[in-house]
Design a protein around this motif. Structure first.
Motif, PDB file in Angstrom:
ATOM      1  N   HIS A 100     -33.560  18.141 -26.135  1.00 14.79           N
ATOM      2  CA  HIS A 100     -33.118  16.773 -26.445  1.00 14.79           C
ATOM      3  C   HIS A 100     -33.192  16.540 -27.946  1.00 14.79           C
ATOM      4  O   HIS A 100     -34.176  16.030 -28.466  1.00 14.79           O
ATOM      5  N   MET A 101     -32.153  16.914 -28.632  1.00 16.30           N
ATOM      6  CA  MET A 101     -32.061  16.674 -30.063  1.00 16.30           C
ATOM      7  C   MET A 101     -31.349  15.329 -30.267  1.00 16.30           C
ATOM      8  O   MET A 101     -30.430  14.981 -29.523  1.00 16.30           O
ATOM      9  N   GLY A 110     -27.081  12.828 -29.433  1.00 17.73           N
ATOM     10  CA  GLY A 110     -27.952  13.340 -28.391  1.00 17.73           C
ATOM     11  C   GLY A 110     -27.477  14.647 -27.796  1.00 17.73           C
ATOM     12  O   GLY A 110     -26.298  14.975 -27.837  1.00 17.73           O
ATOM     13  N   SER A 111     -28.455  15.384 -27.255  1.00 19.67           N
ATOM     14  CA  SER A 111     -28.100  16.564 -26.476  1.00 19.67           C
ATOM     15  C   SER A 111     -28.822  16.471 -25.141  1.00 19.67           C
ATOM     16  O   SER A 111     -29.969  16.029 -25.084  1.00 19.67           O
ATOM     17  N   THR A 112     -28.127  16.832 -24.074  1.00 14.77           N
ATOM     18  CA  THR A 112     -28.724  16.801 -22.735  1.00 14.77           C
ATOM     19  C   THR A 112     -28.365  18.107 -22.024  1.00 14.77           C
ATOM     20  O   THR A 112     -27.261  18.624 -22.191  1.00 14.77           O
ATOM     21  N   ILE A 114     -27.864  19.235 -18.822  1.00 13.56           N
ATOM     22  CA  ILE A 114     -27.296  19.476 -17.499  1.00 13.56           C
ATOM     23  C   ILE A 114     -25.834  19.919 -17.646  1.00 13.56           C
ATOM     24  O   ILE A 114     -24.910  19.349 -17.045  1.00 13.56           O
ATOM     25  N   SER A 117     -22.389  17.920 -17.763  1.00 18.03           N
ATOM     26  CA  SER A 117     -22.590  16.465 -17.780  1.00 18.03           C
ATOM     27  C   SER A 117     -22.309  15.845 -19.140  1.00 18.03           C
ATOM     28  O   SER A 117     -22.045  14.646 -19.228  1.00 18.03           O
TER      29      SER A 117
ATOM     30  N   ASP B  88     -25.593  12.865 -10.759  1.00 25.98           N
ATOM     31  CA  ASP B  88     -26.079  13.456 -12.014  1.00 25.98           C
ATOM     32  C   ASP B  88     -26.097  12.392 -13.111  1.00 25.98           C
ATOM     33  O   ASP B  88     -27.079  12.229 -13.832  1.00 25.98           O
ATOM     34  N   GLN B  89     -24.994  11.661 -13.215  1.00 25.21           N
ATOM     35  CA  GLN B  89     -24.895  10.665 -14.292  1.00 25.21           C
ATOM     36  C   GLN B  89     -25.815   9.476 -14.059  1.00 25.21           C
ATOM     37  O   GLN B  89     -26.387   8.931 -15.000  1.00 25.21           O
ATOM     38  N   PHE B 101     -35.122  10.156 -24.874  1.00 31.85           N
ATOM     39  CA  PHE B 101     -34.836  10.165 -26.307  1.00 31.85           C
ATOM     40  C   PHE B 101     -35.899   9.410 -27.111  1.00 31.85           C
ATOM     41  O   PHE B 101     -35.695   9.069 -28.275  1.00 31.85           O
TER      42      PHE B 101
END
Lengths: 313, 354
Positions: A100-101, A110-112, A114, A117, B88-89, B101
């Motif tokens: 999570h950057m 953001g980075s996620t 999944i 997604s 998922d979302q 975050f």
């Protein structure tokens, strides 16, 4: 033609990313880091090339493997290192970790992890840019594995339907964990047919030369804004000597299709970009000095932060 | 005003008052979009009431991305089974966004998800998966039971800085209530429950579309047998604290409680609430019976559905376990069992619990 100074900066950024990831990998092997890691070593040119063509207000999203995207967009170096170690001074105060950057001040939103997604999320971020009437785009980095998920295909159509200014960048290192394309795709699978058929423009290229990636991204951004349609930039990158996650150091693993250790070395994006600079007339000593200085500065900066962090003894 | 019209008024209020409001979903621009709850809104706001491809995952995710950048999207899913394509979302992205975050990065997407009973819909269109959402830390949950609830929840859910889900019982769409528009829309809290009536003989604990049958039963048992009962109806489950202290106190002060659930009881919302209330107040003792569907999906044939959901008769049977005697029960006709009720809540007094 990109200026020499510009190209030197791109090389320096790639070297910085690799240097800090090598340092992080060392501490991971010493059991000092308890965040899952996915290293970008070998793939730095895609992030640095793409982000060098963007402005702060172009909003970028990454994925599980995003140290390079974050740093290339200008993300705060110290906050990334803190985050990887789970320190409260990190970019997500330790709640996120390596996957999570986040640095909204530079447009890295953001980075996620999944996989696919991020494609719908990036479409929504692009939608918000469109609603604000700014002349910017959203950029989403996904891997070649994630590009097999329905969310990606759905998002291209949705973005095309709604005229969302979004660039999907496929970083294709040929492997989903250790599954090759041939394990995952029908014989007649066609990226251009699928992507163009869904309403986006498509361009595929080798990402070894960071300058070429930068130029192509600039062109595609202009086209996205002019044509009001999304685009897919498919970058062929070389997975370095580390595996999918862990990190694990790999010495000639059996799953690699053609990329022997010799191939990886010869096609390394930093080596290729460095050689091109020299071919274009920059003195080799100057290039070597830049690399050496960047590594030294990065190590100093890293150790300065590292010494302030309480880690497992 | 009926339940659907109330939702529409809530949307209209937000579209008028906040340019960041968007309504996104399959057919929301139709003449009778979203079962009438978006009727005519696309004509008034063509750029903000948007039909989308049949791609639940991506249009929900698009809304999550929009919300993360300061817009206020409302997403409509006509049945929970289709919303599940977007889990998922909803679960992994929206509900965790601000937390993962490190805070100060809200993602206020508002989801409207239709849920539950409707004639002819069968095992794959009537799932009552309310309790799945309870474990999605970060997500506010609204289960409106009346048109006024629907109106207020449709506005409140778009004002807060959290992602939220309105679980809408289609069974309630024709219920009626008179109230003034603009009522309490700026209230800084949403009631976690409301108590209907003040009888002490027994208490029915319910939520959503259980309220109609419960109020019908209260009326019947009072008129026919002179019993005085009340209903505790759960309405809002905050991301920060799913069950309020005052609602727990209200429950523990009751005797002869029947939990009337329109979803299978085991693992459901009422079972969870009761379990929490008891563990939270370990010295209290409380007797509770249940009245709920059996633990299998809802079938399609009216001949089979008639026995599935709680009704006046099955509530009476549960109360009989406390010694109440109901020698004569009303005959339930086809419409009572299968047709969405046009029940009017207007004259029912209630007290909100926060």
């Amino acid at each position: 033609m990109l200026s020499t100074e510009f190209s030197m900066n791109l090389l320096s950024k790639m070297v910085q990313i690799r240097a800090v990831e090598e340092l992080i990998a060392d501490d991971f092997f010493k059991s000092k880091i308890f965040s899952f890691l996915h290293l970008s070593i070998g793939q730095e040119s895609s992030a640095v090339g793409v982000c060098s063509a963007l402005e702060t207000d172009d909003l970028v999203m990454g994925n599980h493997r995003s140290h390079h995207h974050y740093l290339a967009k200008g993300g705060d170096f110290d906050k990334m290192v803190y985050e990887v170690y789970g320190d409260s001074r990190g970019c997500c105060k330790g709640y996120g970790g390596s996957m999570h950057m986040l640095d909204r001040s530079v447009g890295f939103v953001g980075s996620t992890p999944i996989l696919g997604s991020v494609a719908p999320l990036g479409t929504g971020i692009g939608f918000s840019i469109k609603a604000s009437k700014k002349n910017n785009i959203a950029v989403v980095f996904i891997g070649d594995g994630a590009a097999e998920e329905g969310a990606f295909y759905e998002s291209i159509n949705l973005a095309a339907l709604m005229n969302v200014p979004v660039l999907f960048v496929i970083e294709d290192n040929k492997y989903s964990v250790i599954s090759a394309h041939s394990d995952r795709k029908a014989k007649d699978y066609s990226y251009p047919k699928i992507i163009e058929g869904l309403g986006a423009t498509y361009h595929r290229m080798e990402a070894r030369d960071v300058n070429a990636v930068s130029k192509q991204t600039k062109l595609m951004k202009e086209n996205i804004l002019a044509d009001r349609k999304p685009a897919v930039l498919h970058l062929d990158v070389v997975r370095g000597t580390y595996g999918h996650s862990g990190p694990m150091k790999e010495k000639a693993p059996g799953y690699r299709v053609n990329d022997t250790p010799e191939f990886i070395e010869a096609n390394d994006c930093i080596t290729v970009s460095k050689d091109l600079l020299i071919q274009n007339g920059v003195e080799p000593e100057k290039v070597e000095a830049l690399i050496a200085n960047t590594i030294k500065e990065t190590e100093e900066k890293f150790l300065n932060i590292r010494n302030q962090i309480k880690v497992r003894i | 005003m009926n339940f659907v019209e109330a939702l529409r008024e809530g949307h209209l209020y937000q579209l008028e008052n906040n340019d960041s409001t968007y309504i996104i979903g399959l057919g929301v621009n139709y003449a009778n979009g979203a079962d009438g709850s978006t009727k005519g809104l696309a004509e008034l706001y063509p750029d903000r009431v948007l039909d989308v491809p049949v791609s639940e995952l991506s249009f929900t995710g698009m809304a999550v991305g929009m919300a993360s950048q300061g817009l206020r999207p409302i997403v409509h899913h006509g049945r929970i089974e289709f919303a599940m394509l977007a889990f998922d979302q909803i679960f992994t992205q929206a509900s965790r966004w601000d937390y993962m975050f490190g805070g100060n990065y809200p993602c206020p997407v508002a989801l409207r998800i239709c849920i539950g009973r409707q004639w002819g819909n069968g095992p794959q269109h009537t799932a009552n998966y309310h309790s799945i959402f309870m474990q999605a830390a970060g997500l506010d949950i609204f289960i409106p039971a009346t048109p006024l609830d629907a109106y207020r929840a449709s506005i409140y859910s778009t004002l807060i800085d959290k992602p939220s889900v309105l679980l809408e019982h289609r069974w309630l769409y024709k219920t009626m209530e008179q109230f003034e528009l603009g009522y309490d829309v700026t209230h800084d809290k949403f009631e976690t429950a409301a108590i209907y009536g003040d009888g002490e003989d027994f208490t029915l604990l319910t939520y959503g579309d259980g309220l109609v049958e419960c109020l019908k039963f209260i009326d019947f048992s009072k008129e026919k047998y002179g019993y005085q009962g009340k209903v505790i109806c759960l309405k809002y489950f905050s991301a920060d604290k799913r069950y309020s202290e005052d609602t727990i106190k209200a429950l523990l002060a009751c005797k002869n409680v029947v939990a009337v659930d329109t979803a299978p009881f085991e693992g459901g919302i009422l079972a969870s609430f009761i379990g929490f209330a008891i563990t939270h107040n370990k010295h209290e003792k409380i007797n509770i019976e249940k009245c709920a569907p059996p633990h299998h999906p809802c079938p399609t044939s009216p001949a089979l559905v008639g026995e599935y959901y709680p009704n006046v008769k099955s509530i009476a049977a549960s109360l009989a376990n406390f010694g109440f005697e109901f020698n004569e029960l009303p005959e339930l006709v086809f419409d009572d069992l299968h047709i969405a009720p046009g029940f009017d809540y207007t004259n029912y007094k209630f007290v909100n619990i926060y």
